[in-house]
Enzyme design. Structure first.
Site, PDB file in Angstrom:
ATOM      1  N   GLN A   1       0.823  -1.219   0.000  1.00  0.00           N
ATOM      2  CA  GLN A   1       0.000   0.000   0.000  1.00  0.00           C
ATOM      3  C   GLN A   1       0.856   1.268   0.000  1.00  0.00           C
ATOM      4  O   GLN A   1       0.405   2.319   0.462  1.00  0.00           O
ATOM      5  CB  GLN A   1      -0.983  -0.018   1.177  1.00  0.00           C
ATOM      6  CG  GLN A   1      -2.164  -0.963   0.973  1.00  0.00           C
ATOM      7  CD  GLN A   1      -2.977  -0.621  -0.280  1.00  0.00           C
ATOM      8  OE1 GLN A   1      -3.086   0.531  -0.683  1.00  0.00           O
ATOM      9  NE2 GLN A   1      -3.555  -1.631  -0.906  1.00  0.00           N
ATOM     10  N   SER A   2       2.058   1.188  -0.528  1.00  0.00           N
ATOM     11  CA  SER A   2       2.935   2.355  -0.598  1.00  0.00           C
ATOM     12  C   SER A   2       2.293   3.486  -1.404  1.00  0.00           C
ATOM     13  O   SER A   2       1.860   3.281  -2.544  1.00  0.00           O
ATOM     14  CB  SER A   2       4.262   1.960  -1.252  1.00  0.00           C
ATOM     15  OG  SER A   2       4.978   3.114  -1.648  1.00  0.00           O
ATOM     16  N   ASN A   3       2.237   4.666  -0.780  1.00  0.00           N
ATOM     17  CA  ASN A   3       1.790   5.857  -1.509  1.00  0.00           C
ATOM     18  C   ASN A   3       2.880   6.347  -2.441  1.00  0.00           C
ATOM     19  O   ASN A   3       2.609   6.922  -3.487  1.00  0.00           O
ATOM     20  CB  ASN A   3       1.449   6.977  -0.523  1.00  0.00           C
ATOM     21  CG  ASN A   3       0.424   6.550   0.492  1.00  0.00           C
ATOM     22  OD1 ASN A   3      -0.717   6.281   0.140  1.00  0.00           O
ATOM     23  ND2 ASN A   3       0.831   6.444   1.755  1.00  0.00           N
TER      24      ASN A   3
END
Ligand SMILES: *Cc1c(COP(=O)(O)O)cnc(C)c1O
Length: 326
Positions: free
Chosen positions: A75-77
């Protein structure tokens, strides 16, 4: 401008707004709290990495790259904003994601695919960066590696510019802030803000709420990035470790594990001031800010600026946990 002699590509909507969170302040019976809206930097739902990528992508282009490779969690932005930047600039993005493909593709991961990025999972391996870079070269591409979180001297330049933007807004509006509170992960954001404040002679306590590391580890990450970043703008600066304000009391069960404090912060900010935080970074940082206010570390007569670094795109991945008990 501090960064005007350095290559930069416009990717975001700047300046981002600053406004007050009056109902949250009231509910805490505490100081006036303001928010810098870097969740509104644009570019496929925005966030702090857009500021960094304006410099990282400019460097990639200057070096003749046609592909950017970067690294992050599911879920890395950061990797989602990198995918978006690459799409905008007609470049390829190869995203190295730790672990295995998730069962449900949602949140940032869904956006990565929509943005046309290639996603490579590391599986059991810890580091496949060199393999991926080599494979890209063998395919005839010119890959450029952006480190985790774009947290190097070049990326941190984005936050030097961000601090300069803030100081302009402070002067224009006659504001006064005693504290700047932000989430700190790979540390480039805090490093850049520290360099900007120092270069401009702006006196504010820049306090990182750590999302994944101890205070000592974080200070040891912030200082070298800040010192190298300062050199890029032609300054020699020293950042003694003990002067870097860093709180590691809010790590809970670890990185990206949402617990009751994050949940309370997310619920308060959303229901009181319609401010959407994320479970991994800004929810944790706000939980830290709330606790520092309750403990009196941040005084009732002080004024706080919360630097909203984005991240709400990850929210769908936490829907079940956010609904628990409602
Ligand atoms: C990456 C990120 C951070 C942390 O910034 P660093 O420069 O890695 O310390 C904070 N908030 C959000 C939403 C992020 O995506």
């Amino acid at each position: 401008m501090l960064t005007s002699n350095l290559p930069r590509i416009s990717l975001g909507f700047f300046p981002t707004p600053v406004h007050e969170l009056p109902r949250l302040s009231d509910a805490l019976g505490g100081p006036r709290i303001w928010v810098k809206r870097d969740d509104q930097t644009g570019l496929a739902t925005g966030g702090n990495k857009v500021r960094k990528l304006e410099f990282s992508m400019a460097d990639a282009i200057q070096q003749g790259a046609d592909t950017v490779v970067t690294i992050g969690a599911v879920q890395s932005n950061h990797i989602r904003q990198t995918a978006a930047a690459a799409a905008r600039l007609g470049m390829r993005a190869v995203l190295i994601v730790s672990g295995y493909p998730p069962e449900h593709v949602t949140g940032n991961m869904l956006l990565n695919y929509l943005l046309g990025a290639e996603v490579v999972f590391t599986g059991e391996k810890t580091d496949i960066t060199e393999e991926v870079m080599q494979a890209e070269r063998e395919k005839g591409h010119k890959p450029y590696l952006i480190p985790v979180g774009a947290s190097n001297a070049i990326g941190a330049l984005g936050l030097v510019a961000g601090m300069e933007e803030l100081v302009g807004q402070v002067k224009e509006n006659g504001w006064h802030f005693d504290w700047l509170v932000l989430p700190t992960g790979s540390a480039g954001t805090q490093a850049g803000l520290c360099v900007g404040a120092r270069a401009l002679g702006y006196d504010i306590k820049i306090a990182g709420i750590n999302v994944s590391r101890s205070t000592a580890e974080t200070q040891a990450k912030v200082a070298p990035i800040a010192e190298a970043c300062a050199r890029l703008i032609g300054r020699e600066m020293k950042f003694p470790l003990e002067e870097i304000i860093s709180f590691d009391g809010y790590l809970g069960e670890g990185y990206s594990k949402m617990g009751p404090p994050e949940r309370e912060a997310i619920d308060m900010a959303a229901s009181l001031d319609a401010l959407l935080l994320d479970p991994v970074y800004t929810g944790r940082a706000m939980a830290g800010l709330i606790d520092l206010i309750r403990k009196g570390v941040i005084g009732k007569d002080e004024q706080v600026l919360f630097w909203h670094t984005g991240g709400a795109a990850a929210m769908p991945a936490y829907a079940e946990k956010l609904m628990a008990g409602r």
